[in-house]
Design a protein around this motif. Structure first.
Motif, PDB file in Angstrom:
ATOM      1  N   SER A  51       9.721 -26.079 -30.704  1.00  0.00           N
ATOM      2  CA  SER A  51       8.610 -26.015 -29.603  1.00  0.00           C
ATOM      3  C   SER A  51       7.821 -24.938 -30.155  1.00  0.00           C
ATOM      4  O   SER A  51       8.292 -23.673 -30.376  1.00  0.00           O
ATOM      5  CB  SER A  51       9.309 -25.644 -28.166  1.00  0.00           C
ATOM      6  N   THR A  86       7.246 -30.078 -30.714  1.00  0.00           N
ATOM      7  CA  THR A  86       6.628 -30.078 -29.237  1.00  0.00           C
ATOM      8  C   THR A  86       5.545 -29.107 -29.365  1.00  0.00           C
ATOM      9  O   THR A  86       5.680 -27.856 -29.373  1.00  0.00           O
ATOM     10  CB  THR A  86       7.354 -29.884 -28.215  1.00  0.00           C
ATOM     11  N   LEU A 104       5.906 -24.115 -22.708  1.00  0.00           N
ATOM     12  CA  LEU A 104       7.020 -24.258 -23.483  1.00  0.00           C
ATOM     13  C   LEU A 104       8.235 -23.355 -23.028  1.00  0.00           C
ATOM     14  O   LEU A 104       9.496 -23.563 -22.929  1.00  0.00           O
ATOM     15  CB  LEU A 104       6.766 -23.958 -24.876  1.00  0.00           C
ATOM     16  N   VAL A 134      16.190 -27.065 -27.004  1.00  0.00           N
ATOM     17  CA  VAL A 134      15.208 -26.692 -28.145  1.00  0.00           C
ATOM     18  C   VAL A 134      15.952 -25.854 -29.105  1.00  0.00           C
ATOM     19  O   VAL A 134      16.649 -25.028 -28.654  1.00  0.00           O
ATOM     20  CB  VAL A 134      14.047 -26.243 -27.637  1.00  0.00           C
ATOM     21  N   PHE A 146      11.957 -21.501 -31.218  1.00  0.00           N
ATOM     22  CA  PHE A 146      10.559 -21.315 -30.223  1.00  0.00           C
ATOM     23  C   PHE A 146       9.673 -20.421 -31.129  1.00  0.00           C
ATOM     24  O   PHE A 146      10.259 -19.435 -31.629  1.00  0.00           O
ATOM     25  CB  PHE A 146      11.025 -20.775 -29.002  1.00  0.00           C
TER      26      PHE A 146
END
Lengths: 275, 349, 254
Positions: free
Chosen positions: A56, A84, A91, A101, A104
């Protein structure tokens, strides 16, 4: 009729069961090599990397991370990186709500802090890039905007939402410049790409987005620089998350972002190096 | 104030070509078998179907003349209609249904309602004035539909099977009311009906339509005493035979019928079913009309029995139930039928 | 059959019960009385009502044409009218932009000649909402008109009523329940519209930030406020839809 009822009950039960299974944990990882590692530091393993991870990343990283992902997959055949892209706030909230996920990457430290505070970050986040803001206008700059001050009465201005990093930073920059845009002239986008689209596709006269987004938009916009004393530096941290199903692959990716190859891509796209 | 109609319509392969006139203050019955073109005739008069040829003129104004490219839309014609299904507006009271035509003409609401109430009271429906159509009985609804059509004082009133939807028990009363109302109507009334009793009770004049053509017109008396079509004959429940007369003999399909009075040329012969006597063996006596027949079917008709017979000529006989028992008739039984010459009636075709 | 219906009902009920559960009932009123909240609520009510009026005014003749006439290409017309029901709302917003933004022929003409800019304006909100809501009205009313015995209108004409009189005094009263149902469904759809609104009319506080947009924007920063607003939307819609009698949805039956 009773046979149909039993079948329906069976299907209903299975459906509910699947729903329950799906929400906890993540999808089963395909066979991977789990190397003992702590996120952040480079780890060498003998077995070739393979597997899939989900990343993400802040919307402003759309072009650069897509490039980095492709390069990573090329260097490590058998791996797949799925992205994403959205506002860092959206997020981070998804991750807090349990989204499966692995990595990040945020456009500000605040959203990463939300996750470290919640104990969801493996190891320490690493800052991998910085960014600055810029004013974008329609091609040809028909309103003749030359500074932040001009935005106050130029028409409808597109800014990110106040809780999206670029929106927060835009607010800071305007404050630094002592400029107030009347609320009735500000349209707020959910993420920086939507904010940009309001200028490129919609009727917004101008907007404030990251330098990298303006570069990515190419001819669709003209840019007006914001002087350094008014501008805001955005710091981008990246981290592996504790819920990752493939820590080795996730760490490898994070390392790649900070590596020479990754940094070259980021620089090409207009990012500033991590201070 | 008369109606002169020459109606030519081609619709879905059906070809209608009829001409007739109708006079005010008289009721014209349009009779004929199903599919003959009666409803299409009504719709042409009403204006929902346009003529392909011919002309319709009512009270001096032309309603439809394709040759002259003249066509008056239904809402501009002074033609009232009572539909077979009545089609009272379900969302309006009886009073407002009746008042509708007046209000369409521009009469103020209160005045229109007052006149509607008057009309309803005259037919004994004052208590039903505020009711919705769904709350009315069949007979009441029929009267409301009639008033609705009459209240605008049309030049021409059309009634499509006005009593068909009614319960047999109320049909008689409603028919009498209808007759009374039509007698007071000063315009032209045209009634389409299958029911012979309707025609006999309500009509002054009759038009018989068969296969899209006029089979017979005339006053009620003329048509019933001298039917010229199978349909009317069946309507009247009488036997109708065509033949060629020479003197007192009529040749028909290889059989001879003997008349009491001489006639010449093409003729119709009517034989009332009640005049047909049935015997188990060849009868003796003076009846010169006697034929061997086979029973085709037996149907009750009122308090009597109608026997359809196959033989040298098709006949329907009407006998008492007692006689039926005595003769022991069944489908397929062979009998002899005889008719006295004096009971026959022959007239030129 | 009953069991399947229960499962379906749970699909609807569980998320809504979850919402009720998450709400901070103590601070609810404070959240709702904040200026941002009241501005969003007022804007939503005003625009959704105007969008409904627009949907009814334009949708009625459309429904009539679809139900009662035999124009060539009627199937294509109907498909076009129902398209907004199938399109993702953001796509609808993009379509509206291409037709009405200041860079479009029509939009630039409107701006140059009349000084009218539909994007980023409350009028733009009304347009976006009407765009997605009108199909609901048309489909409901068209069905009712089809189910109506056309002979009533012929009878009325036979009694001397002009076409306008026939429509006003016979057709309209007989389809009134469907018109009401269609209007209510349109209004509910307009109230909840997000994608087309944010794409076409933008997200300007007090001018185009309707309730759904405000909720979305506040979801991360102030979840309690977002949930409070969601509840308002939920309860208002529920109350109105409960009033939607099922006989209205079944057509004009008495």
């Amino acid at each position: 009729m009773s046979v149909r009822r039993s079948l329906l009950a069976l299907f209903a039960g299975i459906a509910l069961l699947l729903a329950a299974c799906g929400s906890s944990g993540g999808s089963e990882a395909s066979d991977t090599t789990k190397a003992p590692s702590s996120g952040g530091g480079a780890t060498t393993t003998e077995a070739p990397l393979e597997g899939e991870i989900t990343v993400s990343a802040a919307a402003s990283l759309t072009e650069s991370f897509t490039d980095i992902g492709a390069a990573f997959e090329e260097e490590h055949p058998g791996t797949k990186v799925t992205f994403t892209f959205d506002s860092s706030g959206t997020l981070s909230q998804q991750i807090l709500d349990g989204a499966p996920v692995d990595v990040f990457a945020s456009a500000d430290e605040k959203n990463m802090e939300k996750l470290t505070d919640a104990g969801l970050v493996k190891g320490e986040p690493a800052v991998f890039a910085q960014n600055q803001l810029v004013i974008v206008t329609k091609p040809g700059n028909p309103e003749g905007i030359e500074s932040l001050a001009d935005l106050a009465d130029a028409g409808i201005i597109s800014l990110c939402g106040e809780d999206v990093p670029c929106g927060k930073f835009a607010g800071e920059a305007l404050e630094n410049a002592g400029v107030t845009i009347p609320e009735g002239s500000v349209t707020r986008g959910q993420n920086v790409k939507a904010t940009l689209a309001a200028v490129t596709e919609g009727d917004a006269v101008a907007g404030i987005v990251y330098v990298t987004d303006a570069i990515a938009a190419g001819d669709a916009v003209d840019t007006v620089a914001i002087p350094a004393d008014e501008n805001v530096i955005a710091t981008y941290p990246v981290a592996v998350l504790t819920d990752t199903q493939d820590a080795a692959l996730a760490s490898a990716f994070v390392d790649y972002v900070s590596s020479e190859e990754g940094q070259a891509v980021l620089e090409e796209r207009g990012f500033l190096p991590p201070a | 104030m008369t109606l002169a109609a020459q109606i030519q319509v081609r619709l879905d392969g059906f070809d209608l070509d009829v001409s007739f006139t109708a006079a005010p203050g008289r009721v014209l019955a349009v009779v004929g078998p199903n599919g003959a073109g009666k409803t299409t005739t009504l719709r042409a008069l009403q204006g929902t179907v346009a003529l392909d040829g011919g002309r319709i003129e009512l009270a001096g104004s032309v309603l439809d003349d394709p040759g002259a490219r003249a066509f008056v839309v239904p809402e501009a014609r002074r033609v009232g209609m009572v539909h077979q299904d009545l089609l009272l507006f379900p969302h309006l009271s009886a009073r407002d249904n009746v008042a509708f035509g007046l209000r369409a003409q521009g009469v103020a609401k209160a005045e229109a309602r007052r006149r509607a109430d008057e009309q309803l009271a005259a037919l004994g429906l004052a208590a039903q004035a505020g009711s919705r159509p769904s709350a009315l009985s069949g007979g009441q609804a029929q009267r409301v539909a009639l008033l609705r059509a009459l209240v605008t004082q049309p030049d021409l009133l059309l009634l499509d099977e006005p009593l068909a939807a009614l319960d047999p028990t109320v049909r008689g009363d409603t028919r009498r009311d209808l007759r009374r109302t039509l007698r007071t109507f000063s315009g032209i009334a045209i009634v389409v009906t299958h029911d012979p009793i309707d025609a006999l009770t309500l009509a002054d004049d009759v038009v018989v339509i068969e296969h899209g053509r006029v089979a017979q017109t005339g006053t009620l008396a003329e048509v019933t005493s001298r039917p010229r079509s199978r349909h009317v004959a069946e309507l009247l429940g009488t036997n109708l035979i065509q033949g060629v007369a020479t003197g007192t003999e009529v040749q028909t399909g290889g059989t001879v019928i003997h008349l009491a009075d001489a006639a010449e040329g093409d003729v119709f012969v009517t034989i009332p079913p009640s005049a047909v006597a049935l015997h188990t063996a060849e009868p003796e006596g003076s009846a010169r009309n006697r034929w061997p027949m086979t029973v085709a079917s037996i149907e009750p008709s009122g308090e009597r029995m109608r026997i359809r017979l196959d033989g040298p000529l098709p006949l329907v006989a009407e006998i008492t139930t007692a006689s039926l028992a005595v003769l022991q008739l069944q489908s397929g039984t062979e009998v002899w039928a005889s008719v006295k010459a004096t009971e026959l009636h022959a007239y030129p075709r | 059959m009953l069991l399947a219906a229960v499962v379906a009902l749970l699909l609807f009920a569980l998320p809504l019960i979850g919402l009720l559960q998450r709400a901070d009932w103590g601070n609810l009123l404070d959240d709702l009385r904040s200026p941002t909240s009241t501005a969003a609520m007022r804007l939503s009510i005003e625009t959704s009502l105007m969008a409904t009026v627009l949907a009814v005014a334009l949708g009625m003749p459309l429904a009539w044409v679809l139900a009662r006439t035999d124009i060539p290409g009627k199937a294509a017309v109907r498909a076009l009218v129902l398209l907004p029901m199938v399109l993702p709302p953001v796509v609808g917003g993009v379509a509206l932009l291409s037709a009405f933004s200041r860079r479009s022929p029509l939009g630039s003409w409107l701006y140059d000649v009349f000084g009218i800019q539909l994007t980023f304006s409350p009028a733009g909100v009304v347009l976006a909402e009407a765009f997605v809501a009108m199909p609901f009205f048309v489909i409901t009313v068209e069905a009712a008109l089809r189910g109506l015995d056309a002979r009533y209108e012929q009878v009325a004409a036979g009694l001397g009523a002009s076409p306008t009189q026939v429509f006003r005094r016979v057709t309209l009263p007989l389809i009134a329940p469907a018109v009401a149902a269609g209007a209510i469904l349109s209004w509910a759809r307009a109230l909840g519209e997000f994608g087309a609104t944010i794409t076409f009319a933008g997200n300007i506080a007090g001018r185009t930030r309707t309730l759904p947009l405000a909720i979305y924007l506040q979801l991360e920063s102030d979840p309690e406020s977002a949930i409070a607003l969601s509840l308002v939307l939920l309860l208002v819609s529920f109350a109105v839809l409960v009033g939607l009698r099922d006989r209205w949805l079944g057509g004009a039956r008495r």
